[in-house]
Design a protein around this motif. Structure first.
Motif, PDB file in Angstrom:
ATOM      1  N   LEU A 152       0.834  -1.207   0.000  1.00 50.92           N
ATOM      2  CA  LEU A 152       0.000   0.000   0.000  1.00 50.92           C
ATOM      3  C   LEU A 152       0.869   1.257   0.000  1.00 50.92           C
ATOM      4  CD1 LEU A 152      -3.024   0.658   0.179  1.00 50.92           C
ATOM      5  CD2 LEU A 152      -2.806   0.671   2.668  1.00 50.92           C
ATOM      6  N   SER A 153       2.068   1.171   0.569  1.00 49.24           N
ATOM      7  CA  SER A 153       2.954   2.331   0.637  1.00 49.24           C
ATOM      8  C   SER A 153       3.975   2.357  -0.501  1.00 49.24           C
ATOM      9  CB  SER A 153       3.702   2.343   1.977  1.00 49.24           C
ATOM     10  OG  SER A 153       2.793   2.448   3.034  1.00 49.24           O
ATOM     11  N   ALA A 154       3.881   1.408  -1.427  1.00 50.15           N
ATOM     12  CA  ALA A 154       4.808   1.380  -2.572  1.00 50.15           C
ATOM     13  C   ALA A 154       4.334   2.370  -3.638  1.00 50.15           C
ATOM     14  CB  ALA A 154       4.861  -0.034  -3.150  1.00 50.15           C
ATOM     15  N   ASN A 161      -7.013   1.206  13.090  1.00 46.62           N
ATOM     16  CA  ASN A 161      -8.263   0.824  12.423  1.00 46.62           C
ATOM     17  C   ASN A 161      -7.981   0.682  10.930  1.00 46.62           C
ATOM     18  OD1 ASN A 161     -10.558   0.702  14.420  1.00 46.62           O
ATOM     19  ND2 ASN A 161      -9.567   2.625  14.989  1.00 46.62           N
ATOM     20  N   PRO A 162      -8.515  -0.387  10.320  1.00 43.24           N
ATOM     21  CA  PRO A 162      -8.138  -0.664   8.937  1.00 43.24           C
ATOM     22  C   PRO A 162      -8.670   0.392   7.969  1.00 43.24           C
ATOM     23  CG  PRO A 162      -9.929  -2.104   9.625  1.00 43.24           C
ATOM     24  CD  PRO A 162      -9.500  -1.346  10.843  1.00 43.24           C
ATOM     25  N   GLY A 163      -7.929   0.610   6.900  1.00 47.18           N
ATOM     26  CA  GLY A 163      -8.390   1.525   5.849  1.00 47.18           C
ATOM     27  C   GLY A 163      -7.286   2.348   5.222  1.00 47.18           C
ATOM     28  N   PHE A 164      -6.273   2.679   6.016  1.00 44.39           N
ATOM     29  CA  PHE A 164      -5.223   3.561   5.502  1.00 44.39           C
ATOM     30  C   PHE A 164      -3.868   3.206   6.100  1.00 44.39           C
ATOM     31  CE2 PHE A 164      -9.237   5.843   5.670  1.00 44.39           C
ATOM     32  CZ  PHE A 164      -9.355   6.259   4.356  1.00 44.39           C
ATOM     33  N   GLY A 165      -2.814   3.447   5.314  1.00 48.16           N
ATOM     34  CA  GLY A 165      -1.469   3.389   5.850  1.00 48.16           C
ATOM     35  C   GLY A 165      -1.155   4.686   6.584  1.00 48.16           C
ATOM     36  N   GLY A 166      -0.041   4.683   7.292  1.00 52.06           N
ATOM     37  CA  GLY A 166       0.466   5.913   7.895  1.00 52.06           C
ATOM     38  C   GLY A 166      -0.245   6.381   9.151  1.00 52.06           C
ATOM     39  N   GLN A 167      -1.017   5.501   9.813  1.00 48.69           N
ATOM     40  CA  GLN A 167      -1.692   5.891  11.058  1.00 48.69           C
ATOM     41  C   GLN A 167      -0.807   5.567  12.268  1.00 48.69           C
ATOM     42  OE1 GLN A 167      -6.152   5.020  11.039  1.00 48.69           O
ATOM     43  NE2 GLN A 167      -5.451   3.439   9.627  1.00 48.69           N
ATOM     44  N   VAL A 227       1.273  -8.420  13.494  1.00 50.69           N
ATOM     45  CA  VAL A 227       0.697  -7.131  13.901  1.00 50.69           C
ATOM     46  C   VAL A 227       0.755  -6.180  12.709  1.00 50.69           C
ATOM     47  CG1 VAL A 227       0.799  -5.235  15.572  1.00 50.69           C
ATOM     48  CG2 VAL A 227       1.495  -7.531  16.266  1.00 50.69           C
ATOM     49  N   ASP A 228      -0.302  -5.366  12.566  1.00 49.96           N
ATOM     50  CA  ASP A 228      -0.457  -4.537  11.364  1.00 49.96           C
ATOM     51  C   ASP A 228      -0.902  -3.129  11.737  1.00 49.96           C
ATOM     52  OD1 ASP A 228      -0.964  -3.535   8.842  1.00 49.96           O
ATOM     53  OD2 ASP A 228      -2.462  -5.052   8.297  1.00 49.96           O
ATOM     54  N   GLY A 229      -0.049  -2.140  11.438  1.00 50.73           N
ATOM     55  CA  GLY A 229      -0.439  -0.741  11.574  1.00 50.73           C
ATOM     56  C   GLY A 229       0.472   0.047  12.497  1.00 50.73           C
ATOM     57  N   LEU A 233       5.517  -8.909  11.463  1.00 52.01           N
ATOM     58  CA  LEU A 233       5.099  -7.506  11.515  1.00 52.01           C
ATOM     59  C   LEU A 233       4.843  -6.981  10.116  1.00 52.01           C
ATOM     60  CD1 LEU A 233       7.873  -6.275  13.985  1.00 52.01           C
ATOM     61  CD2 LEU A 233       5.506  -6.873  14.568  1.00 52.01           C
ATOM     62  N   VAL A 234       3.683  -6.357   9.926  1.00 54.60           N
ATOM     63  CA  VAL A 234       3.389  -5.651   8.678  1.00 54.60           C
ATOM     64  C   VAL A 234       3.944  -4.238   8.816  1.00 54.60           C
ATOM     65  CG1 VAL A 234       1.557  -4.765   7.185  1.00 54.60           C
ATOM     66  CG2 VAL A 234       1.277  -6.973   8.354  1.00 54.60           C
ATOM     67  N   ALA A 235       4.578  -3.740   7.771  1.00 57.21           N
ATOM     68  CA  ALA A 235       5.036  -2.344   7.811  1.00 57.21           C
ATOM     69  C   ALA A 235       4.964  -1.783   6.405  1.00 57.21           C
ATOM     70  CB  ALA A 235       6.460  -2.259   8.342  1.00 57.21           C
ATOM     71  N   GLY A 236       4.156  -0.739   6.241  1.00 58.11           N
ATOM     72  CA  GLY A 236       4.032  -0.072   4.949  1.00 58.11           C
ATOM     73  C   GLY A 236       4.965   1.114   4.886  1.00 58.11           C
ATOM     74  N   THR A 237       4.604   2.173   5.610  1.00 56.62           N
ATOM     75  CA  THR A 237       5.384   3.410   5.617  1.00 56.62           C
ATOM     76  C   THR A 237       6.849   3.141   5.949  1.00 56.62           C
ATOM     77  OG1 THR A 237       3.391   4.500   6.449  1.00 56.62           O
ATOM     78  CG2 THR A 237       5.463   5.734   6.623  1.00 56.62           C
ATOM     79  N   ALA A 238       7.086   2.356   6.988  1.00 55.54           N
ATOM     80  CA  ALA A 238       8.465   2.162   7.469  1.00 55.54           C
ATOM     81  C   ALA A 238       9.294   1.294   6.525  1.00 55.54           C
ATOM     82  CB  ALA A 238       8.444   1.540   8.865  1.00 55.54           C
TER      83      ALA A 238
HETATM   84  C1  DX5 Z   1      -4.333  -0.806   7.174  1.00 51.47           C
HETATM   85  C2  DX5 Z   1      -3.493  -1.847   6.468  1.00 51.47           C
HETATM   86  C3  DX5 Z   1      -2.045  -1.827   6.822  1.00 51.47           C
HETATM   87  C4  DX5 Z   1      -1.326  -0.578   6.472  1.00 51.47           C
HETATM   88  C5  DX5 Z   1      -0.071  -0.475   7.272  1.00 51.47           C
HETATM   89  O1  DX5 Z   1      -5.665  -1.027   6.871  1.00 51.47           O
HETATM   90  O2  DX5 Z   1      -3.982  -3.134   6.793  1.00 51.47           O
HETATM   91  O3  DX5 Z   1      -1.393  -2.951   6.284  1.00 51.47           O
HETATM   92  O4  DX5 Z   1      -1.054  -0.443   5.121  1.00 51.47           O
HETATM   93  O5  DX5 Z   1       0.523   0.744   6.977  1.00 51.47           O
HETATM   94  P1  DX5 Z   1       1.565   1.459   7.943  1.00 51.47           P
HETATM   95  O6  DX5 Z   1       2.685   0.502   8.189  1.00 51.47           O
HETATM   96  O7  DX5 Z   1       1.960   2.655   7.165  1.00 51.47           O
HETATM   97  O8  DX5 Z   1       0.841   1.791   9.228  1.00 51.47           O
END
Ligand code: DX5
Ligand code: ZN
Length: 220
Positions: free
Chosen positions: A11-13, A141-147, A175-177, A195-200
């Motif tokens: 999502l952060s790519a 809460n699911p929906g967006f990266g960067g929270q 863990v995600d978020g 661990l899920v990591a988008g932004t990082a």
């Molecule tokens: C949120 C997504 C996450 C999100 C994580 O709904 O499930 O996977 O992209 O993003 P970061 O690591 O930026 O919080």
């Protein structure tokens, strides 16, 4: 404790260069590729579908960790399995019958995950834990990266770790978020192993990806 598995969220790519991004993050040390599927209904955002997953499949040999934020979800399981998902994670609230959904994922030969939103208690797992391969604790809460990371989810991670130990089964605790090098350590101390990591993961562009992943693993 062993370093956690790192699952960069694409999502952060850069969506205009998604294949290259998946290749670069794989070479940089990603353990799984996390793919966030959002339907604009279960969560307030729209992302990608099975045809994108299929197009990305040749770009990495790592497991595709597909997080479905979709309701209803059963109708899409087969398409994501065929597209190349290895792990398929669903939310109990997506309905209508989460136990049936888990059975359907496993019947497709895929690993089944259950995602727990910040407001969803660990006990939701009571009658599912014997049938699942992964628990995904949502620390936003699911929906967006960067929270921002919601700290009280650490208690849930500890509780889920105890449930997994008690089950005696090999179940991943992901863990995600809001994961960065600091919150990553809090999560692994609480019992997470993935661990899920988008932004990082994707910050700073491809030259930074290996350092980003090493920092999340705590190996630098
Ligand atoms: C949120 C997504 C996450 C999100 C994580 O709904 O499930 O996977 O992209 O993003 P970061 O690591 O930026 O919080
Ligand atoms: Zn996710």
């Amino acid at each position: 404790m062993a370093a956690p598995l790192i699952a960069p969220s694409i999502l952060s790519a850069d969506f205009a260069r998604l294949g290259e991004e998946v290749r670069a993050i794989t070479i940089a040390g990603a353990d799984w590729i996390h793919i966030d599927v959002m339907d604009g209904h279960f969560v307030p955002n729209l992302t990608i579908g099975p045809s994108v997953v299929k197009a990305l499949r040749p770009h990495s040999a790592k497991p595709f960790d597909v997080h479905l934020m979709v309701s209803p979800v059963d109708v899409y399981l087969e398409a994501f399995a065929a597209a190349g998902a290895d792990i398929i994670t669903v939310h109990p609230e997506a309905g209508p019958h989460v136990h049936r959904t888990v059975q359907a994922i496993r019947a497709l030969g895929k690993k089944a995950g259950i995602a727990l939103n910040p407001g969803t208690p660990a006990k939701t797992l009571d009658y599912l834990i014997d049938e699942i391969d992964l628990v995904l604790v949502m620390s936003v809460n699911p929906g967006f990266g960067g929270q921002s990371f919601i700290t009280n989810q650490l208690r849930k991670i500890e509780a889920v770790r105890k449930m997994i130990e008690k089950s005696g089964r090999a179940i991943h605790l992901e863990v995600d978020g809001g994961i960065d090098a600091v919150t990553a350590r809090l999560c692994t101390d609480a019992g997470a192993d993935a661990l899920v990591a988008g932004t990082a993961s994707f910050k700073g562009g491809p030259e930074q990806y290996a350092a980003n992943i090493a920092a999340l693993k705590g190996t630098v």
